[in-house]
Design a protein around this motif. Structure first.
Motif, PDB file in Angstrom:
ATOM      1  N   GLU A  10       0.648  -1.174  -0.032  1.00 42.13           N
ATOM      2  CA  GLU A  10      -0.148  -0.077  -0.148  1.00 42.13           C
ATOM      3  C   GLU A  10       0.695   1.013  -0.133  1.00 42.13           C
ATOM      4  OE1 GLU A  10      -2.872  -0.072   3.130  1.00 42.13           O
ATOM      5  OE2 GLU A  10      -3.876  -1.818   2.342  1.00 42.13           O
ATOM      6  N   GLY A  11       0.538   2.238  -0.882  1.00 42.99           N
ATOM      7  CA  GLY A  11       1.407   3.183  -1.059  1.00 42.99           C
ATOM      8  C   GLY A  11       2.585   3.381  -1.543  1.00 42.99           C
ATOM      9  N   ARG A  12       2.940   2.113  -2.383  1.00 43.07           N
ATOM     10  CA  ARG A  12       4.250   1.852  -3.104  1.00 43.07           C
ATOM     11  C   ARG A  12       3.728   1.472  -4.559  1.00 43.07           C
ATOM     12  NH1 ARG A  12       8.965   3.431  -0.950  1.00 43.07           N
ATOM     13  NH2 ARG A  12       9.946   1.674  -1.621  1.00 43.07           N
ATOM     14  N   CYS A  13       4.567   1.882  -5.342  1.00 40.56           N
ATOM     15  CA  CYS A  13       4.529   1.537  -6.870  1.00 40.56           C
ATOM     16  C   CYS A  13       5.497   0.381  -7.267  1.00 40.56           C
ATOM     17  CB  CYS A  13       5.014   2.884  -7.612  1.00 40.56           C
ATOM     18  SG  CYS A  13       3.954   4.133  -7.791  1.00 40.56           S
ATOM     19  N   LEU A  14       4.668  -0.431  -8.076  1.00 37.65           N
ATOM     20  CA  LEU A  14       5.670  -1.601  -8.624  1.00 37.65           C
ATOM     21  C   LEU A  14       5.311  -1.607 -10.142  1.00 37.65           C
ATOM     22  CD1 LEU A  14       6.633  -4.433  -8.068  1.00 37.65           C
ATOM     23  CD2 LEU A  14       4.424  -5.310  -8.252  1.00 37.65           C
ATOM     24  N   LEU A  15       6.616  -1.554 -10.607  1.00 36.30           N
ATOM     25  CA  LEU A  15       6.947  -1.310 -12.238  1.00 36.30           C
ATOM     26  C   LEU A  15       7.262  -2.791 -13.015  1.00 36.30           C
ATOM     27  CD1 LEU A  15       9.051   2.148 -12.341  1.00 36.30           C
ATOM     28  CD2 LEU A  15       6.694   1.929 -12.406  1.00 36.30           C
ATOM     29  N   PHE A  16       6.603  -2.838 -13.971  1.00 36.35           N
ATOM     30  CA  PHE A  16       6.987  -4.022 -14.563  1.00 36.35           C
ATOM     31  C   PHE A  16       6.535  -3.939 -16.176  1.00 36.35           C
ATOM     32  CE2 PHE A  16       2.336  -4.593 -13.381  1.00 36.35           C
ATOM     33  CZ  PHE A  16       1.772  -5.235 -14.430  1.00 36.35           C
ATOM     34  N   ASP A  17       7.041  -4.959 -16.997  1.00 41.42           N
ATOM     35  CA  ASP A  17       7.008  -4.976 -18.359  1.00 41.42           C
ATOM     36  C   ASP A  17       5.743  -6.118 -18.589  1.00 41.42           C
ATOM     37  OD1 ASP A  17       6.774  -5.259 -21.023  1.00 41.42           O
ATOM     38  OD2 ASP A  17       9.108  -5.219 -21.457  1.00 41.42           O
ATOM     39  N   ASP A  18       4.447  -5.544 -19.076  1.00 42.78           N
ATOM     40  CA  ASP A  18       3.525  -6.450 -19.305  1.00 42.78           C
ATOM     41  C   ASP A  18       3.541  -6.983 -20.591  1.00 42.78           C
ATOM     42  OD1 ASP A  18       2.731  -4.111 -20.742  1.00 42.78           O
ATOM     43  OD2 ASP A  18       0.743  -4.870 -20.474  1.00 42.78           O
ATOM     44  N   SER A  19       4.638  -6.953 -21.395  1.00 39.14           N
ATOM     45  CA  SER A  19       4.934  -7.578 -22.491  1.00 39.14           C
ATOM     46  C   SER A  19       5.302  -9.106 -22.373  1.00 39.14           C
ATOM     47  CB  SER A  19       5.846  -6.985 -23.720  1.00 39.14           C
ATOM     48  OG  SER A  19       7.095  -7.063 -23.180  1.00 39.14           O
ATOM     49  N   PHE A  20       5.883  -9.318 -21.147  1.00 36.89           N
ATOM     50  CA  PHE A  20       6.117 -10.515 -20.540  1.00 36.89           C
ATOM     51  C   PHE A  20       4.911 -11.171 -20.217  1.00 36.89           C
ATOM     52  CE2 PHE A  20      10.178  -8.542 -20.394  1.00 36.89           C
ATOM     53  CZ  PHE A  20      11.163  -9.655 -20.293  1.00 36.89           C
ATOM     54  N   LEU A  21       4.794 -12.552 -20.253  1.00 34.52           N
ATOM     55  CA  LEU A  21       3.965 -13.434 -19.752  1.00 34.52           C
ATOM     56  C   LEU A  21       3.684 -13.340 -18.167  1.00 34.52           C
ATOM     57  CD1 LEU A  21       1.885 -15.609 -20.540  1.00 34.52           C
ATOM     58  CD2 LEU A  21       3.679 -17.488 -19.655  1.00 34.52           C
ATOM     59  N   HIS A  22       2.507 -12.614 -17.903  1.00 39.82           N
ATOM     60  CA  HIS A  22       2.196 -12.135 -16.454  1.00 39.82           C
ATOM     61  C   HIS A  22       0.726 -12.884 -16.096  1.00 39.82           C
ATOM     62  CE1 HIS A  22       0.439  -8.859 -18.831  1.00 39.82           C
ATOM     63  NE2 HIS A  22      -0.148  -8.684 -17.873  1.00 39.82           N
ATOM     64  N   THR A  23       0.628 -13.030 -14.822  1.00 40.06           N
ATOM     65  CA  THR A  23      -0.877 -13.343 -14.282  1.00 40.06           C
ATOM     66  C   THR A  23      -0.682 -12.486 -13.000  1.00 40.06           C
ATOM     67  OG1 THR A  23      -2.038 -15.005 -13.441  1.00 40.06           O
ATOM     68  CG2 THR A  23       0.341 -15.214 -13.260  1.00 40.06           C
ATOM     69  N   ALA A  24      -1.935 -12.428 -12.165  1.00 37.24           N
ATOM     70  CA  ALA A  24      -2.120 -11.971 -10.957  1.00 37.24           C
ATOM     71  C   ALA A  24      -3.219 -12.753 -10.102  1.00 37.24           C
ATOM     72  CB  ALA A  24      -2.550 -10.361 -10.797  1.00 37.24           C
ATOM     73  N   PHE A  25      -3.017 -12.807  -8.939  1.00 37.53           N
ATOM     74  CA  PHE A  25      -4.194 -13.743  -8.173  1.00 37.53           C
ATOM     75  C   PHE A  25      -4.439 -13.031  -6.674  1.00 37.53           C
ATOM     76  CE2 PHE A  25      -0.279 -15.990  -8.160  1.00 37.53           C
ATOM     77  CZ  PHE A  25       0.108 -16.250  -6.516  1.00 37.53           C
ATOM     78  N   HIS A  26      -5.520 -13.441  -6.037  1.00 42.02           N
ATOM     79  CA  HIS A  26      -6.047 -13.021  -4.914  1.00 42.02           C
ATOM     80  C   HIS A  26      -6.382 -14.120  -4.129  1.00 42.02           C
ATOM     81  CE1 HIS A  26      -7.523 -11.194  -1.444  1.00 42.02           C
ATOM     82  NE2 HIS A  26      -8.263 -10.379  -1.849  1.00 42.02           N
ATOM     83  N   GLU A  27      -5.522 -14.655  -3.240  1.00 39.16           N
ATOM     84  CA  GLU A  27      -6.054 -16.037  -2.609  1.00 39.16           C
ATOM     85  C   GLU A  27      -6.284 -15.739  -1.144  1.00 39.16           C
ATOM     86  OE1 GLU A  27      -2.817 -18.523  -3.243  1.00 39.16           O
ATOM     87  OE2 GLU A  27      -3.862 -19.266  -5.339  1.00 39.16           O
ATOM     88  N   GLY A  28      -6.538 -14.455  -0.835  1.00 41.30           N
ATOM     89  CA  GLY A  28      -6.803 -14.036   0.744  1.00 41.30           C
ATOM     90  C   GLY A  28      -8.551 -14.522   1.115  1.00 41.30           C
ATOM     91  N   LYS A  29      -8.577 -14.048   2.296  1.00 37.92           N
ATOM     92  CA  LYS A  29      -9.950 -14.404   2.931  1.00 37.92           C
ATOM     93  C   LYS A  29     -10.886 -13.439   2.398  1.00 37.92           C
ATOM     94  CE  LYS A  29      -7.743 -16.514   6.962  1.00 37.92           C
ATOM     95  NZ  LYS A  29      -7.656 -16.620   8.450  1.00 37.92           N
ATOM     96  N   PRO A  30     -12.176 -13.962   2.138  1.00 36.24           N
ATOM     97  CA  PRO A  30     -13.234 -12.949   1.963  1.00 36.24           C
ATOM     98  C   PRO A  30     -13.261 -11.686   2.815  1.00 36.24           C
ATOM     99  CG  PRO A  30     -14.074 -15.158   1.663  1.00 36.24           C
ATOM    100  CD  PRO A  30     -12.821 -15.213   2.127  1.00 36.24           C
ATOM    101  N   SER A  31     -13.065 -12.108   3.995  1.00 37.87           N
ATOM    102  CA  SER A  31     -13.141 -10.952   5.225  1.00 37.87           C
ATOM    103  C   SER A  31     -11.956  -9.841   4.840  1.00 37.87           C
ATOM    104  CB  SER A  31     -13.183 -11.502   6.473  1.00 37.87           C
ATOM    105  OG  SER A  31     -11.704 -12.248   6.491  1.00 37.87           O
ATOM    106  N   GLU A  32     -10.932 -10.179   4.013  1.00 31.56           N
ATOM    107  CA  GLU A  32      -9.895  -9.262   3.982  1.00 31.56           C
ATOM    108  C   GLU A  32     -10.337  -8.207   2.719  1.00 31.56           C
ATOM    109  OE1 GLU A  32      -5.709 -11.512   5.039  1.00 31.56           O
ATOM    110  OE2 GLU A  32      -6.771 -12.206   3.207  1.00 31.56           O
ATOM    111  N   GLY A  33     -11.154  -8.319   1.857  1.00 29.71           N
ATOM    112  CA  GLY A  33     -11.634  -7.369   0.980  1.00 29.71           C
ATOM    113  C   GLY A  33     -10.866  -7.558  -0.188  1.00 29.71           C
ATOM    114  N   PRO A  34     -11.201  -6.777  -1.194  1.00 33.66           N
ATOM    115  CA  PRO A  34     -10.316  -6.754  -2.632  1.00 33.66           C
ATOM    116  C   PRO A  34      -8.911  -6.292  -2.721  1.00 33.66           C
ATOM    117  CG  PRO A  34     -11.796  -4.846  -2.503  1.00 33.66           C
ATOM    118  CD  PRO A  34     -12.137  -5.746  -1.053  1.00 33.66           C
ATOM    119  N   ARG A  35      -8.158  -6.512  -3.336  1.00 41.15           N
ATOM    120  CA  ARG A  35      -6.886  -6.236  -4.051  1.00 41.15           C
ATOM    121  C   ARG A  35      -7.185  -4.985  -4.807  1.00 41.15           C
ATOM    122  NH1 ARG A  35      -3.797  -6.383  -8.926  1.00 41.15           N
ATOM    123  NH2 ARG A  35      -5.747  -5.321  -9.314  1.00 41.15           N
ATOM    124  N   VAL A  36      -6.746  -3.728  -4.512  1.00 43.60           N
ATOM    125  CA  VAL A  36      -7.132  -2.684  -5.188  1.00 43.60           C
ATOM    126  C   VAL A  36      -5.778  -2.009  -5.832  1.00 43.60           C
ATOM    127  CG1 VAL A  36      -8.179  -0.481  -5.493  1.00 43.60           C
ATOM    128  CG2 VAL A  36      -9.083  -2.269  -4.135  1.00 43.60           C
TER     129      VAL A  36
END
Length: 375
Positions: A322-348
């Motif tokens: 939170e509050g930090r930037c993450l820089l990446f090249d999305d022309s590389f094969l990439h994926t993302a996932f959220h395996e947290g608990k429902p009570s933790e809320g969304p990843r934004v």
């Protein structure tokens, strides 16, 4: 007394010796005449003259069907030469061809495409490379060819680049050669813009929270877009979508939109530029996919980052903060996932596309012109 052998006259050489009257004269053929021609070969001038005369005679004596067959073959050869001469040179592999090769039930590279005619990645753009080269020529006429070497090389050999790239990095629309490649970039790659975004973290977060309250009243509020995923839910709220401002959404996030204007390397004038809020609900997995180009780096500013959320680019995992930037090249094969608990809320995260640090200013201006929205 000198004895001189009598030489046969030209008429005598041409006139065959008559056969006995009891037998009909044999019908000469091409094979017989060719054999006689080979056996009677002489390096003298008279021998050459005899060979020419024999060839003419054999041609006259050939069967009419053989002559017709030779004439047909000659006509077919002439037609083939004419057809090849008129044929236009083949274009490089187009976006449509590259994507259809992996298409299966509307899913390509594990990522569902929208198939919109306006989408730079999903639309069917036959003859894309000819169109890009025409745009480059138009730009050079208005401005200059100076500094256009890499872009010219990239457009000219685009099909070879896209087909020969290793599977870990395969931009689907445009590849600019000779750019340093890495799945992730350090914060110093675009230090000014990273610092501006992080200083305004609370401003962006407050506007998101105001927007997100609308989800309690309906399943998909106005302005939000639901993306296809193998599991879970992935929502995006675009301020800039493929180089086009979304006025209704910008009016709902005025401070965040004004913030984009203070970024020095934000891509806002061509189809590869986007700025949006991206929301992953718990249990969501975004299938592996490639971005459309390597001329940009994608910046994620963490707004809400529960545990067990991860981004994997080129096989390398990273976590948001939170509050930090993450820089990446999305022309590389990439994926993302959220395996947290429902009570933790969304990843934004707040996502914005920035120029690759090794794309020169002249190249940026040319790419904005070549890939201008609607061009």
């Amino acid at each position: 007394t000198v004895w001189v052998p009598l030489r046969r006259t030209r008429t005598e050489r041409r006139t065959p010796t008559p056969a006995p009257p009891t037998q009909p004269p044999p019908s000469p053929s091409c094979t017989t005449m060719s054999a006689e021609w080979l056996l009677g070969w002489s390096w003298s001038l008279d021998g050459l003259r005899d060979c020419i005369a024999a060839g003419i005679q054999s041609f006259r004596d050939c069967d009419a069907s053989a002559l017709a067959a030779v004439a047909c073959l000659l006509l077919l050869f002439l037609w083939y030469c004419y057809h090849v001469g008129r044929e236009q040179p083949r274009a490089y592999a187009t976006v449509n061809a590259l994507m259809q090769s992996a298409e299966a039930n509307g899913v390509q590279n594990g990522f569902a495409y929208c198939h919109s005619a306006e989408c730079v990645r999903c639309g069917h753009h036959d003859g894309l490379n000819q169109k890009l080269y025409h745009n480059l020529q138009e730009y050079a006429k208005r401005y200059s060819w100076s500094g256009m070497g890499r872009i010219h090389k990239g457009i000219r050999e685009q099909g070879r680049y896209l087909n020969s790239r290793p599977s870990i990095q395969k931009p689907e629309v445009f590849f600019l050669p000779d750019l340093p490649t890495a799945p992730y970039f350090s914060r110093d790659a675009q230090k000014h813009d990273v610092e501006v975004l992080e200083r305004n973290f609370q401003t962006i977060l407050c506007e998101f929270e105001t927007l997100y309250k609308a989800f309690s009243n309906c399943s998909l509020p106005q302005g939000w877009k639901m993306n296809s995923t193998p599991s879970g839910e992935w929502f995006t709220f675009y301020l800039v979508n493929q180089g086009m401002c979304v006025p209704r959404n910008c009016r709902r996030c005025p401070r965040t939109y004004r913030l984009l204007g203070s970024l020095r390397t934000c891509i806002g004038n061509n189809v590869f530029g986007n700025a949006c809020i991206s929301v992953l609900s718990p249990g969501t997995v975004i299938a592996e996919h490639y971005g459309p180009t390597n001329i940009r780096i994608r910046c994620h500013l963490g707004l809400k980052t529960p545990s067990n959320c991860e981004l994997v680019v080129g096989g390398e995992p990273q976590c948001w903060a939170e509050g930090r930037c993450l820089l990446f090249d999305d022309s590389f094969l990439h994926t993302a996932f959220h395996e947290g608990k429902p009570s933790e809320g969304p990843r934004v995260v707040f996502m914005v596309d920035l120029w690759h640090p090794n794309v020169a200013a002249a190249e940026r201006q040319a790419l904005d012109f070549i890939f201008a929205p609607g061009r």
